[in-house]
Design an enzyme around this catalytic site. Structure first.
Site, PDB file in Angstrom:
ATOM      1  N   ALA A  65       0.863  -1.174   0.000  1.00 28.82           N
ATOM      2  CA  ALA A  65       0.000   0.000   0.000  1.00 28.82           C
ATOM      3  C   ALA A  65       0.903   1.228   0.000  1.00 28.82           C
ATOM      4  O   ALA A  65       2.073   1.163   0.406  1.00 28.82           O
ATOM      5  CB  ALA A  65      -0.889  -0.021   1.224  1.00 28.82           C
ATOM      6  N   GLY A 109       0.564  -5.034   0.924  1.00 25.32           N
ATOM      7  CA  GLY A 109      -0.683  -5.093   0.154  1.00 25.32           C
ATOM      8  C   GLY A 109      -0.491  -5.719  -1.221  1.00 25.32           C
ATOM      9  O   GLY A 109      -1.439  -6.267  -1.792  1.00 25.32           O
ATOM     10  N   GLU A 112      -0.676  -9.350  -0.656  1.00 22.35           N
ATOM     11  CA  GLU A 112      -2.082  -9.650  -0.314  1.00 22.35           C
ATOM     12  C   GLU A 112      -2.973  -9.606  -1.560  1.00 22.35           C
ATOM     13  O   GLU A 112      -3.874 -10.431  -1.717  1.00 22.35           O
ATOM     14  CB  GLU A 112      -2.560  -8.651   0.745  1.00 22.35           C
ATOM     15  CG  GLU A 112      -1.821  -8.850   2.067  1.00 22.35           C
ATOM     16  CD  GLU A 112      -2.046  -7.718   3.063  1.00 22.35           C
ATOM     17  OE1 GLU A 112      -1.904  -6.538   2.675  1.00 22.35           O
ATOM     18  OE2 GLU A 112      -2.374  -8.009   4.211  1.00 22.35           O
ATOM     19  N   GLU A 132       5.093  -5.018   6.793  1.00 24.38           N
ATOM     20  CA  GLU A 132       4.406  -3.920   7.484  1.00 24.38           C
ATOM     21  C   GLU A 132       4.933  -3.708   8.891  1.00 24.38           C
ATOM     22  O   GLU A 132       4.901  -2.596   9.412  1.00 24.38           O
ATOM     23  CB  GLU A 132       2.890  -4.183   7.542  1.00 24.38           C
ATOM     24  CG  GLU A 132       2.197  -4.147   6.187  1.00 24.38           C
ATOM     25  CD  GLU A 132       2.090  -5.514   5.515  1.00 24.38           C
ATOM     26  OE1 GLU A 132       2.933  -6.386   5.779  1.00 24.38           O
ATOM     27  OE2 GLU A 132       1.163  -5.686   4.703  1.00 24.38           O
TER      28      GLU A 132
END
Ligand code: DAK
Length: 258
Positions: A65, A109, A112, A132
């Protein structure tokens, strides 16, 4: 439909969606995820599209992200806007098969997002990780849940706690990816798998996607019952008659999605 963060191309029944924020290694922001959800929904509605390939650049599928976008956000902002929830749920509702073709970094992300797809083919340069923890946060789009189901508790725990990246050969060994291919052949290999899928009955394809996904969501006995009932119901289709007749007549099946 023109997108700013994606390049979308439909050819031979396959929609190839390429994440396209090279300046940020395809970091995921709201715009990109919204455009991705829209492109996938368009593919779902488009009768020409029978399979979808999601890919990034050679250097990065997606490096997570967008950290710069998240940096100044407060708890109340991310909670009240329910950051990324609707986009990820829209992506999760796509019923046509989605293959992730991953080269380079698939982090946070990005890892993911690859795991939200139906299977992952990666290049020998791919690197997966949930780093993260290095930013003082946790995974938030399935990195503690889907990764654990894919690779087991020990590896998922280690990756989430240490931020260690996993190379392609390890990812194949532990079942995170279905296959590793040379980087220059990645898209060709993903397209050839997508074309194979495109030749099947769309009814059966969508049913099988749903059945395999249930394996993650149901106890075994319920999953087996679900599988059996769907299997029975496929005998109501013309495509079952055609597929079995084609076998007996030693010819290729011509499925009509009926
Ligand atoms: N966000 C924003 N920009 C990024 C980025 C990222 N994740 N990753 C790379 N970039 C940018 C860099 O800042 C740099 O921009 P400039 O400095 O040139 O302006 C450019 O992309 C090129 O990156 P590097 O110069 O760093 O390239 P290197 O080859 O040296 O290194 C790298 C590549 C992938 C090792 C490095 O860029 C890196 O460590 N990137 C960050 C990886 C990371 O920590 N990823 C996890 C992000 S957190 C949520 C659910 C989930 C999430 C959030 C919310 N909700 C449900 C609400 C997920 C969170 C995450 O993924």
């Amino acid at each position: 439909m023109a997108y700013e963060t994606l390049i979308v191309d439909v050819e031979d029944h396959v929609c190839v969606i390429k994440l396209n924020r090279p300046e940020a290694l395809n970091a995921l922001n709201k715009q990109l995820l919204e455009e991705l959800a829209e492109a996938l929904e368009d593919s779902q509605k488009n009768d020409k599209v029978r399979c979808i390939v999601l890919t990034g650049s050679e250097k990065a599928f997606a490096a997570g992200a967008d950290i710069k976008m998240m940096q100044e956000k407060s708890f109340s902002e991310v909670f009240l806007e329910d950051m990324f929830t609707s986009e990820s749920e829209r992506i999760g509702r796509i019923r046509k098969p989605i293959i992730a073709a991953v080269s380079g970094y698939a982090l946070g992300g990005g890892c993911e997002l690859a795991m939200m797809c139906d299977f992952i083919i990666c290049s020998d340069t791919a690197k997966f990780g949930q780093p993260e923890i290095n930013l003082g946060v946790s995974a938030g789009l399935g990195g503690t849940q889907r990764l654990t189901r894919y690779v087991g508790k020990s590896k998922a725990m280690e990756m989430n706690l240490t931020g260690r990246l996993m190379e392609a050969d390890e990812a194949e060994r532990c079942g995170l990816v279905s296959r590793v291919v040379p980087v220059k052949k990645l898209l060709d290999e993903a397209l050839s798998a997508a074309l194979k899928i495109s030749e099947k009955s769309m009814l059966t394809t969508m049913a099988v996607k749903e059945m395999v996904n249930r394996a993650h969501e149901m106890p075994l006995a319920e999953g087996l019952r679900f599988e059996r009932r769907i299997f029975h119901s496929l005998f109501s289709t013309e495509d079952q008659k055609e597929g079995m007749a084609a076998f007996s007549e030693k010819r290729d099946a011509q499925f009509r999605d009926k």
